[in-house]
Write an enzyme that holds these catalytic residues in place. Sequence first.
Site, PDB file in Angstrom:
ATOM      1  N   ALA A   1       0.896  -1.154   0.117  1.00 28.09           N
ATOM      2  CA  ALA A   1      -0.018   0.084   0.033  1.00 28.09           C
ATOM      3  C   ALA A   1       0.944   1.230   0.023  1.00 28.09           C
ATOM      4  O   ALA A   1       0.571   2.284  -0.724  1.00 28.09           O
ATOM      5  CB  ALA A   1      -1.034  -0.104   1.151  1.00 28.09           C
ATOM      6  N   ASP A   2       2.050   1.100   1.028  1.00 31.93           N
ATOM      7  CA  ASP A   2       2.932   2.352   0.858  1.00 31.93           C
ATOM      8  C   ASP A   2       3.271   2.608  -0.539  1.00 31.93           C
ATOM      9  O   ASP A   2       3.565   3.696  -1.196  1.00 31.93           O
ATOM     10  CB  ASP A   2       3.761   2.225   1.671  1.00 31.93           C
TER      11      ASP A   2
END
Length: 396
Positions: A176-177
Amino acid sequence: MLHETSHSTESAGKKGALDGIRVLDVSRALAGPYCTMLLGDLGADVIKLEMPGTGDESRYWGPPFATYMSSNRNKRSVEADLHTEEGRRLFMDLVKTSDIVVENFRPGTMKRFGLDYAAVAAVKPDIIYVSISAYGQTGPMSHRPGIDLMVQAISGLMSTTGAPDGPAYKAGGPIADIVGGFSAVMSVMASLMERGKTGKGRYIDIAMLDAVLMVLNQQIVTYTSTKKPYPRTGNAHPLMAPYESFAGSDREFVMAVTNEKAWKAFVSLKEFGHLGENPLYRSQVERNINRGAMVEEIRAIFATDTADYWLAELDKRGIPSEPILTLAEVVELPHVLERGSLMEIEYPPNSGIMTTIPGMPWKDVAAPKVLRNPPGLGQHTQEVLAELYGKATKTS
């Protein structure tokens, strides 16, 4: 020993496609710093503002301090406290010399500082201002604290990851990052092109949740078109078979049979010839429907010989297959070394301690090597202040 690539030799002296662009980076942890690191790799001058005395919290995630080391090369660190008038004044003075601002505080934080897009654009109308957050700047969840694990959970990614009869799992890396950071970079590059035509800046709202939903495009479309829950299938593909991991007598490997040509090639192996005669496996659709018994039989046959034997036979027939490598094997993989896919940095500064990190897939438009190692906290404060004001000035 990392190999010197031909690219590195040919590109000697280049500073990267974004040479002359300045990024003011007030992000921390991972999604924001990853974005700004990529911009720095591409040649931008990245000034990382950090809280005096503490700095980016990822500096303390460890040991080893892998998050900070892997996401902060090609930056200059300046200590500045945005809670103070002096720190905010420094921020705005740097804005006047910057092209891009990147922040990843919880939505509303920069506005409370008086440093939001409206305030910044009043000083620098052509600024490209990027806000990265878990859920975005709008919507009923925008106020919630969120990091990679939360986004993986609420996006549906975890619900589709893992064995069919086991618990949900997060991805092995902070996806996600990373995809949030990549999405921000893509938006910045498009905005720079737009600004070149219009002379105008732009505000960019990046939600990590939106980015992960793009990763799940196939899974979401499968659900919305069938109204059936997307199955958790472990390493298998829910729409094709055989397409998953298998075990030889010594180690695991993966194989993908994606079309009829590949299937015919697969059953040309004498050990699997009888599968080609089974009417239950005549087409991809039938193989997918009847995968249980087929895969069980394939597993039993693969277990009778080594992974190297099977990989060699599959490779002769053009069937996609690879061993499942450990990280220890990956960093010594000849292909990775030959392409210069890894690079070395020194951290802490001036320590002589070298660490191998992932390199730059974007190397053809980047500087040929790391121009700046990950900085110590405030390492470049006096240097940047001297550039800005003509002499060093203490900030708090």
